[in-house]
Scaffold this motif. Structure first.
Motif, mmCIF file in Angstrom:
data_model
loop_
_atom_site.group_PDB
_atom_site.id
_atom_site.type_symbol
_atom_site.label_atom_id
_atom_site.label_comp_id
_atom_site.label_asym_id
_atom_site.label_seq_id
_atom_site.Cartn_x
_atom_site.Cartn_y
_atom_site.Cartn_z
ATOM 1 N N PHE A 1 0.867 -1.227 0.102
ATOM 2 C CA PHE A 1 0.066 0.102 0.066
ATOM 3 C C PHE A 1 0.845 1.259 0.035
ATOM 4 O O PHE A 1 1.849 1.385 0.618
ATOM 5 N N PHE B 1 -4.947 6.191 1.704
ATOM 6 C CA PHE B 1 -4.065 5.039 1.093
ATOM 7 C C PHE B 1 -4.876 4.801 -0.229
ATOM 8 O O PHE B 1 -5.775 5.245 -0.616
ATOM 9 N N GLY B 2 -3.873 4.217 -1.078
ATOM 10 C CA GLY B 2 -4.079 3.822 -2.450
ATOM 11 C C GLY B 2 -4.898 2.110 -2.251
ATOM 12 O O GLY B 2 -4.970 1.842 -1.109
ATOM 13 N N PRO B 3 -5.209 1.650 -3.335
ATOM 14 C CA PRO B 3 -6.018 0.531 -3.414
ATOM 15 C C PRO B 3 -5.146 -0.800 -3.204
ATOM 16 O O PRO B 3 -5.917 -1.913 -2.901
ATOM 17 N N PHE C 1 -6.667 7.567 15.167
ATOM 18 C CA PHE C 1 -7.610 7.319 14.042
ATOM 19 C C PHE C 1 -8.180 6.201 14.100
ATOM 20 O O PHE C 1 -7.517 5.146 14.773
ATOM 21 N N TYR D 1 -9.269 3.685 11.015
ATOM 22 C CA TYR D 1 -9.355 3.192 9.506
ATOM 23 C C TYR D 1 -10.080 1.881 9.126
ATOM 24 O O TYR D 1 -10.120 0.845 9.963
ATOM 25 N N GLN E 1 -11.088 -1.291 6.720
ATOM 26 C CA GLN E 1 -10.720 -1.759 5.201
ATOM 27 C C GLN E 1 -11.514 -2.813 5.099
ATOM 28 O O GLN E 1 -11.665 -4.010 5.307
ATOM 29 N N ASN F 1 -10.010 -6.668 0.173
ATOM 30 C CA ASN F 1 -9.565 -6.578 -1.245
ATOM 31 C C ASN F 1 -9.279 -5.089 -1.389
ATOM 32 O O ASN F 1 -9.332 -4.944 -2.632
ATOM 33 N N LYS F 2 -9.511 -4.236 -0.357
ATOM 34 C CA LYS F 2 -9.688 -2.848 -0.722
ATOM 35 C C LYS F 2 -8.360 -2.257 0.177
ATOM 36 O O LYS F 2 -7.925 -2.661 0.996
ATOM 37 N N GLY F 3 -8.325 -0.914 -0.105
ATOM 38 C CA GLY F 3 -7.381 -0.049 0.529
ATOM 39 C C GLY F 3 -7.865 0.382 1.774
ATOM 40 O O GLY F 3 -9.064 -0.068 2.206
ATOM 41 N N LEU F 4 -7.131 1.190 2.730
ATOM 42 C CA LEU F 4 -7.648 1.656 3.896
ATOM 43 C C LEU F 4 -8.227 3.069 3.810
ATOM 44 O O LEU F 4 -7.810 3.785 3.008
ATOM 45 N N LEU G 1 -9.942 6.140 5.877
ATOM 46 C CA LEU G 1 -10.210 7.013 7.192
ATOM 47 C C LEU G 1 -11.686 7.051 7.477
ATOM 48 O O LEU G 1 -12.474 7.655 6.892
ATOM 49 N N PHE H 1 -8.904 -0.943 11.943
ATOM 50 C CA PHE H 1 -7.745 -0.363 12.643
ATOM 51 C C PHE H 1 -7.499 0.488 13.308
ATOM 52 O O PHE H 1 -7.999 1.733 12.729
ATOM 53 N N LEU I 1 2.801 6.386 11.585
ATOM 54 C CA LEU I 1 1.810 5.729 12.267
ATOM 55 C C LEU I 1 1.908 4.292 12.839
ATOM 56 O O LEU I 1 2.722 3.564 12.151
ATOM 57 N N PHE J 1 -0.068 1.033 13.884
ATOM 58 C CA PHE J 1 -1.246 0.351 13.715
ATOM 59 C C PHE J 1 -1.563 -0.520 14.918
ATOM 60 O O PHE J 1 -0.499 -1.418 15.214
ATOM 61 N N ALA K 1 -3.454 -4.490 15.607
ATOM 62 C CA ALA K 1 -3.216 -5.660 14.847
ATOM 63 C C ALA K 1 -4.562 -5.779 14.063
ATOM 64 O O ALA K 1 -4.874 -6.588 13.201
#
Lengths: 113, 114
Positions: free
Chosen positions: A90, A104-106, B34, B36, B38, B41-44, B46, B90, B102, B104, B106
């Motif tokens: 990412f 974030f990107g995908p 923060f 986030y 997810q 199969n995608k990005g994070l 906010l 997250f 950042l 994170f 778990a």
């Protein structure tokens, strides 16, 4: 705005091959980051950049190189891929300072066989 | 030093019931916190951010989180779960300034059942 984009989305490499992952952002962010995500280990920072022409090591930099020749782009290179580099990668970007939320990107799913 | 502990790795709720995802943090500095999300199969994405203004932070999709300094907690809640909330969440702590590292947690996987 496209936000943060990454290419490619998927890639399969053989051990020893090289490749470059491209990250682009159109939000005029100063800071950019590369992470890897592995099951049970969360996200780990590989390298980051605080501005055009700068790069720095994160938590897990070994086996990777980066370049930030233009403010909007951040490239991640694998010179000689290893199976241990199989992961989801990412890219993220942020303004920095008090505006520290990262976008974030995908992701890019990389498999090294 | 900073760290984040998400107290549950998996949470399962029924659609329409409240959601509580728990997060404790440790920070030597006044932190930014923060959440986030997810999706598979995608990005994070906010959800929300705390930066020492109001202790109750409202985010997207009906989520909110309350910063409790005395308990070093930043739990995420939603009054009524929707099927589309099923995802991994997250909790993240950051320090303002520098390169905004950042840290994170778990992650907590939220399942929503009909």
């Amino acid at each position: 705005n496209a936000g943060v984009t990454q290419t490619p989305k998927f890639r399969v490499l053989k051990t020893g091959q090289s490749m470059t992952l491209l990250c682009a952002q159109d939000m005029n962010h100063e800071y950019m980051y590369w992470y890897r995500q592995d099951p049970g280990m969360g996200l780990r920072l590989i390298h980051y950049s605080v501005g055009e022409g700068t790069t720095a090591k994160g938590e897990v930099p070994d086996g990777y190189n980066v370049s930030r020749l233009k403010k909007q782009n951040f490239l991640l290179g694998l010179e000689s891929a290893a199976p241990s580099q199989t992961s989801v990668y990412f890219c993220a970007s942020s303004f920095g300072g008090k505006r520290n939320e990262q976008y974030f990107g995908p992701g890019t799913r990389l498999t090294v066989t | 030093a900073q760290s984040v502990t998400q107290l549950d790795s998996h949470v399962s709720v029924s659609e329409g019931t409240p959601v509580l995802l728990r997060c404790n943090y440790s920070s030597s500095y006044s932190p930014s916190l923060f959440w986030y999300v997810q999706h598979p199969n995608k990005g994070l994405q906010l959800l929300l951010k705390y930066t020492s203004a109001a202790t109750l932070v409202k985010g997207i999709n009906g989520f909110e989180a309350e910063f409790k300094k005395s308990e070093t907690s930043f739990h995420l809640t939603k009054p009524s779960a929707h099927m589309s909330d099923a995802a991994e969440y997250f909790c993240v702590v950051s320090r303002s300034g520098g390169y905004n590292k950042l840290i994170f947690g778990a992650g907590t996987r939220l399942a929503v059942h009909p």
